[in-house]
Design a protein around this motif. Structure first.
Motif, PDB file in Angstrom:
ATOM      1  N   GLY A  35     -76.764 -41.641  -1.523  1.00 14.30           N
ATOM      2  CA  GLY A  35     -75.439 -41.227  -1.975  1.00 14.30           C
ATOM      3  C   GLY A  35     -74.653 -42.356  -2.607  1.00 14.30           C
ATOM      4  N   ALA A  36     -75.066 -42.762  -3.788  1.00  8.56           N
ATOM      5  CA  ALA A  36     -74.363 -43.805  -4.539  1.00  8.56           C
ATOM      6  C   ALA A  36     -74.189 -43.328  -5.979  1.00  8.56           C
ATOM      7  CB  ALA A  36     -75.131 -45.117  -4.474  1.00  8.56           C
ATOM      8  N   PRO A  37     -73.214 -42.437  -6.205  1.00 14.53           N
ATOM      9  CA  PRO A  37     -73.056 -41.865  -7.546  1.00 14.53           C
ATOM     10  C   PRO A  37     -72.711 -42.911  -8.610  1.00 14.53           C
ATOM     11  CG  PRO A  37     -71.223 -41.230  -6.131  1.00 14.53           C
ATOM     12  CD  PRO A  37     -72.224 -41.911  -5.262  1.00 14.53           C
ATOM     13  N   THR A  38     -71.970 -43.942  -8.214  1.00 17.92           N
ATOM     14  CA  THR A  38     -71.628 -44.984  -9.185  1.00 17.92           C
ATOM     15  C   THR A  38     -72.891 -45.700  -9.644  1.00 17.92           C
ATOM     16  OG1 THR A  38     -69.467 -45.288  -8.160  1.00 17.92           O
ATOM     17  CG2 THR A  38     -70.256 -47.075  -9.547  1.00 17.92           C
ATOM     18  N   LEU A  39     -73.776 -46.012  -8.702  1.00 19.71           N
ATOM     19  CA  LEU A  39     -75.031 -46.668  -9.064  1.00 19.71           C
ATOM     20  C   LEU A  39     -75.890 -45.743  -9.916  1.00 19.71           C
ATOM     21  CD1 LEU A  39     -76.883 -49.116  -8.837  1.00 19.71           C
ATOM     22  CD2 LEU A  39     -77.793 -48.128  -6.724  1.00 19.71           C
ATOM     23  N   ARG A  40     -75.944 -44.472  -9.564  1.00 21.45           N
ATOM     24  CA  ARG A  40     -76.733 -43.510 -10.350  1.00 21.45           C
ATOM     25  C   ARG A  40     -76.238 -43.483 -11.807  1.00 21.45           C
ATOM     26  NH1 ARG A  40     -79.683 -39.280  -8.689  1.00 21.45           N
ATOM     27  NH2 ARG A  40     -78.648 -39.175  -6.675  1.00 21.45           N
ATOM     28  N   ARG A  41     -74.919 -43.438 -11.997  1.00 22.39           N
ATOM     29  CA  ARG A  41     -74.368 -43.434 -13.356  1.00 22.39           C
ATOM     30  C   ARG A  41     -74.628 -44.759 -14.065  1.00 22.39           C
ATOM     31  NH1 ARG A  41     -69.987 -41.409 -10.781  1.00 22.39           N
ATOM     32  NH2 ARG A  41     -68.729 -43.247 -11.198  1.00 22.39           N
TER      33      ARG A  41
END
Length: 192
Positions: A130-136
């Motif tokens: 759950g790391a949406p910033t890293l995914r983006r």
């Protein structure tokens, strides 16, 4: 375990890796500059490995800043990365002491390859937790995906030309030396 403990542990291991690498360099006998020529391959190996360890430390720090919670998979993936990084002093010394001979240059490439794979696994575990910033920020990550393939080409090319392999390894280090601001920029944007 919190992200800060994971980062502190990793920073400590990386600091020890760098320390071991520099301690592996032996002072040559003699007081003139030409006395340094026999240890030049060892020094050049150290410089390249120092750059690589620095790149991993920098990118690891940025990646953890974009992470959310830390779970068991992340802990094990982080240890996997640290294992491969901990082999840098050995392969650096072996390659330098043997003046970039075939087998040491190949093994150096194997450690680079495995460290790159381990980094991608850690990145995937952090994103899955759950790391949406890293995914983006990672997006398609062409450098991260191309690097293992190029390391593999370096390993294979060492059979015929250790110099070509060294140039591939050096080229990849220079490619990664250019700071990747994707994560930093998204973290700053999310705070504004």
């Amino acid at each position: 375990m919190g992200r800060n403990r994971l980062e502190a542990f990793s920073d400590g291991v990386i600091a020890i890796i760098i320390t071991i690498m520099v301690l592996e360099m032996k002072v040559p006998p003699g007081e003139h500059l030409h006395a340094l020529l026999p240890v030049l391959p060892v020094f050049l190996s150290y410089v390249m490995s120092f750059i690589y360890v620095g790149i991993y430390w920098n990118n690891h720090h940025n990646m953890l800043q974009a992470s959310g919670k830390v779970n068991g998979a992340i802990l094990w993936a982080n240890l996997h990365l640290l294992f491969w990084l901990s082999l840098f002093p050995f392969v650096t010394s072996w390659m330098g002491e043997n003046h970039f001979a075939v087998a040491p240059t190949e093994l150096y490439g194997v450690v680079l390859f495995m460290a790159a794979v381990a980094y991608l696994i850690l990145q995937s575990c952090i994103i899955a937790a759950g790391a949406p910033t890293l995914r983006r920020a990672v997006g398609r990550d062409w450098k991260g995906k191309a690097s293992p393939a190029l390391y593999f080409i370096g390993i294979v090319s060492a059979q015929w030309s250790p110099t070509a392999a060294k140039l591939i390894y050096l080229g990849l280090a220079l490619l990664w030396l250019i700071p990747d601001r994707r994560i930093e920029n998204l973290l700053v944007d999310s705070k504004e």
